[in-house]
Scaffold this active site. Structure first.
Site, PDB file in Angstrom:
ATOM      1  CB  ALA A  98      -1.111   0.137   0.839  1.00  0.00           C
ATOM      2  CE  LYS A  99       5.611   0.819  -4.133  1.00  0.00           C
ATOM      3  NZ  LYS A  99       4.182  -0.259  -4.265  1.00  0.00           N
ATOM      4  NE  ARG A 100      -3.021   3.198   2.274  1.00  0.00           N
ATOM      5  CZ  ARG A 100      -3.293   2.734   1.286  1.00  0.00           C
ATOM      6  NH1 ARG A 100      -2.875   3.092   0.418  1.00  0.00           N
ATOM      7  NH2 ARG A 100      -4.656   3.163   1.407  1.00  0.00           N
TER       8      ARG A 100
END
Length: 281
Positions: A98-100
């Site tokens: 999700a590369k938050r």
């Protein structure tokens, strides 16, 4: 909240038992079409269930790309929840791609979405972006430790645009990507058999001997297969750290669907080639 065995220990065992392979669950429109599926929620569900059925009992890690589910709204997220839960129940570790990345309470909310044990989308690990400063990840680091989960921090990615940030040099002469690796090494200090805080390092980047990849944590390595890297390339890229590499293959396996047997054969072949390359190094 019940604390699980740390992610690093669970990952080390899974890699030793099943082989160090991560298969992506990337249901983008073109791949759905290749499988003869419609680009809708029904196609998404069929795709995801098939990948989980084919892979979750044999690969160490499954990595769903959240964006391809989110684009269908709440019904797509419901499919993602089911996929995560079924994959974990079948024995695969799930890394949510999700590369938050954010700050303060917003970063804490992202962490709670994926790293709180009672969250519907709870995953064994989460990909995160540190480019608001590594310290901005503290809520995710803290919750991961508390819940026994892990993080994969973007450090040296395979996309060409990444270099303008990751290869930039700070005032003290240390590169930004190298700084992220150093932070992760500090997080993992003293952990056995493997720390829970990993880096994303592209398998297509060539010789990385100028970087200290020995962070006592896992290195998630995209780029095997369709992006051009091969299992045989791994020792040359990662050197002494190759045993801690989790190579990610997506299209190289998924293009063999929707036939379950063909998907399994492709995954088994990549896992065997990766094990051979890592063992021979």
């Amino acid at each position: 909240m019940t604390v699980m065995e740390p992610f690093g220990a669970r990952l080390r065992r899974a890699m030793d038992e099943r082989g160090p392979l991560c298969v992506g669950i990337d249901p983008h429109a073109s791949l759905l079409a290749e499988w003869g599926l419609n680009d809708d929620v029904a196609g998404l569900e069929r795709f995801s269930r098939t990948v989980v059925e084919a892979m979750a009992d044999r690969v160490a890690v499954l990595k769903p790309q959240s964006a391809f589910f989110e684009r269908f709204g709440s019904r797509g997220v419901a499919v993602l929840e089911t996929s995560v839960q079924e994959a974990r129940a079948a024995g695969a570790l799930v890394v949510m791609d999700a590369k938050r990345g954010d700050i303060g309470s917003t970063m804490a909310a992202y962490a709670e979405s994926f790293l709180h044990k009672d969250a519907p989308l709870f995953s064994d690990a989460l990909t995160v972006s540190p480019y608001l400063g590594y310290g901005s990840l503290k809520p995710a680091v803290d919750l991961a430790r508390e819940s026994g989960a892990g993080l994969f921090v973007l450090a040296l990615t395979s996309n060409p645009e990444g270099g303008e940030v990751q290869h930039a040099v700070r005032g003290d002469g240390l590169g930004v990507g190298a700084t992220m690796l150093a932070h992760l090494a500090a997080e993992n200090a003293g952990e056995e058999p493997l720390g829970s805080f990993g880096a994303v390092v592209g398998a297509t980047l060539g010789d990385l001997s100028s970087y200290d990849l020995d962070i006592n944590g896992p290195l998630l390595a995209p780029g095997i297969g369709a992006q051009g890297a091969t299992p045989a390339d791994l020792p040359g890229v990662f050197g002494a750290a190759v045993r801690n590499v989790v190579p990610n293959v997506s299209r190289g396996v998924l293009r063999h669907g929707p036939d379950v047997a063909a998907l399994r054969t492709a995954a088994d072949r990549f896992a065997a080639e990766i094990r051979t390359a890592v063992t021979a190094s």
